[in-house]
Scaffold this active site. Structure first.
Site, mmCIF file in Angstrom:
data_model
loop_
_atom_site.group_PDB
_atom_site.id
_atom_site.type_symbol
_atom_site.label_atom_id
_atom_site.label_comp_id
_atom_site.label_asym_id
_atom_site.label_seq_id
_atom_site.Cartn_x
_atom_site.Cartn_y
_atom_site.Cartn_z
ATOM 1 N N HIS A 49 0.815 -1.229 0.000
ATOM 2 C CA HIS A 49 0.000 0.000 0.000
ATOM 3 C C HIS A 49 0.847 1.277 0.000
ATOM 4 O O HIS A 49 0.329 2.360 -0.287
ATOM 5 C CB HIS A 49 -0.930 0.049 1.214
ATOM 6 C CG HIS A 49 -1.981 -1.007 1.215
ATOM 7 N ND1 HIS A 49 -2.837 -1.202 0.149
ATOM 8 C CD2 HIS A 49 -2.318 -1.959 2.137
ATOM 9 C CE1 HIS A 49 -3.659 -2.212 0.421
ATOM 10 N NE2 HIS A 49 -3.360 -2.693 1.613
ATOM 11 N N ASP A 81 -2.818 -10.745 -2.243
ATOM 12 C CA ASP A 81 -3.371 -10.187 -1.012
ATOM 13 C C ASP A 81 -4.833 -9.815 -1.274
ATOM 14 O O ASP A 81 -5.199 -9.488 -2.400
ATOM 15 C CB ASP A 81 -2.566 -8.939 -0.627
ATOM 16 C CG ASP A 81 -2.907 -8.406 0.745
ATOM 17 O OD1 ASP A 81 -2.151 -8.690 1.689
ATOM 18 O OD2 ASP A 81 -3.935 -7.703 0.878
ATOM 19 N N HIS A 138 -6.320 -7.279 -0.494
ATOM 20 C CA HIS A 138 -6.402 -5.853 -0.830
ATOM 21 C C HIS A 138 -5.617 -5.559 -2.109
ATOM 22 O O HIS A 138 -4.607 -6.212 -2.389
ATOM 23 C CB HIS A 138 -5.805 -5.004 0.300
ATOM 24 C CG HIS A 138 -6.460 -5.222 1.630
ATOM 25 N ND1 HIS A 138 -5.938 -6.086 2.579
ATOM 26 C CD2 HIS A 138 -7.584 -4.702 2.159
ATOM 27 C CE1 HIS A 138 -6.725 -6.073 3.660
ATOM 28 N NE2 HIS A 138 -7.735 -5.240 3.423
ATOM 29 N N ASP A 158 -4.664 -12.832 3.525
ATOM 30 C CA ASP A 158 -5.908 -12.321 4.093
ATOM 31 C C ASP A 158 -7.121 -12.563 3.185
ATOM 32 O O ASP A 158 -8.231 -12.140 3.520
ATOM 33 C CB ASP A 158 -5.791 -10.827 4.452
ATOM 34 C CG ASP A 158 -5.018 -10.006 3.432
ATOM 35 O OD1 ASP A 158 -4.723 -10.534 2.337
ATOM 36 O OD2 ASP A 158 -4.715 -8.833 3.731
HETATM 37 ZN ZN ZN Z 1 -4.117 -7.168 2.727
#
Ligand code: ZN
Length: 340
Positions: A127, A162, A164, A247
């Site tokens: 991120h 991931d 995200h 995740d």
């Molecule tokens: Zn994540």
């Protein structure tokens, strides 16, 4: 008991990764690294433990702004604090961050064709943008490695599984035709980036597949065979870097997807089969259920190490129709750049 399979994994770990502390009740916690270590041991691969050296200033400047690097260093070394509601630093966060960012650089010269490295790092990185820490991330670990390889003229595929979207990584390399960024991620979900249409920002080298809550391994398998595998085959990377969050696992307390360990094994085994001579570095990103982390890392390494085949059939997963519709849209967009 433990039985070597003759395949080696370069394992990058450091005590300082345990010392980055995001808060007493924060799910991105040091115990995650023990789970990763357990997964590496379970895989049965021979382990070459390597101390990651810190990324130097030039390596960081390849992807981060000078002012941001200086401000982050000063912020951490003066005791740290909160950068946003879920991104917190302590003094040791600085050293942990630069060693996490250096882990890929340490691994690269050690890997020959088909070699595998596991960067068991905290804080995670995908991120982090050029000038902003967010989403538990400070420096973009995978991006520092990508920039280094690009400096050597290498073509790099980044597969980000991931839950995200890796907004930072996409932002840094979206316009480089020799970096392929592929992400399957839950949507709508943090950080609300990663749209299918982003493929038009690059030369077909940003491949996003946003999927709804409840999506599982059946969709991931179809996405690999019908979208991701053909693109990776045509792209022909020299290096494979995986932003490996766990995740998207069904047990994860944060994500809403339904992967199981064998799904990570399947994706890894497919990548190894497609790219048998390509060195691969697995970077730990998210993943907050400890057993999911251990079993996911174990399956990833057995898949990438080529020591186990994983079933083409997902384990009872039935993804929502909307996930398959998203895949069809992604294929339509990608078909303008690639033969699918
Ligand atoms: Zn994540």
């Amino acid at each position: 008991m433990w039985e070597s399979m003759g395949v080696e994994v370069v394992y990058l770990s450091h005590d300082v990764f345990y010392k980055h502390f995001a808060g007493a009740r924060h799910i991105e916690r040091p115990e995650r690294l023990r789970a990763v270590e357990e997964g590496v041991t379970r895989s049965g691969l021979d382990i070459q433990a390597v101390v990651p050296h810190p990324a130097d200033r030039a390596a960081l400047l390849a992807v981060h702004d000078q002012n941001y690097i200086d401000a982050l260093r000063e912020f951490c070394l003066s005791g740290g604090g909160s950068i946003d509601s879920d991104t917190h630093a302590v003094t040791e966060t600085w050293e942990a961050s630069i060693r996490a960012a250096g882990s890929g650089l340490t691994a690269i010269p050690l890997l020959g064709g088909g070699g595998v490295a596991m960067a068991a790092v905290r804080p995670p990185g995908h991120h982090a943008t050029a000038n902003r820490a967010m989403g538990f991330c400070f420096l973009n670990n995978v991006a520092v490695a990508v920039a280094h390889l690009r400096g050597q003229g290498r073509k790099v595929a980044v597969v980000d599984w991931d839950v995200h979207h890796g907004n930072g990584t996409q932002e840094m390399f979206g316009d480089d035709p020799d970096v392929l960024y592929v992400s399957i991620h839950q949507a709508p979900f943090y950080p609300l980036t990663g749209h299918i249409e982003d493929i038009d920002l690059g030369e077909g080298t940003i491949v996003n597949l946003p999927v709804p809550i409840g999506t599982g391994g059946d969709l991931y398998r179809r996405a690999f065979s019908e979208l991701i595998e053909p693109i990776i085959t045509q792209f022909r990377p020299d290096w494979l870097l995986i932003s490996a969050g766990y995740d998207a696992h069904v047990s994860d307390p944060l994500g809403g997807l339904r992967l199981v360990a064998a799904d990570y094994g399947h994706m890894s085994a497919r990548l190894r089969e497609l790219l048998p001579e390509v060195p691969a570095i697995v970077f730990l990103e998210g993943g907050y259920d400890l057993e999911a982390l251990a079993s996911g890392v174990d399956a990833t390494l057995r898949g990438l190490g080529g020591v186990e085949q994983f079933s083409d059939e997902a384990d009872g997963a039935t993804s929502p129709d909307a996930a398959f519709r998203a895949l069809e849209v992604a294929k339509e967009y990608a078909a303008r750049f690639w033969s699918l």
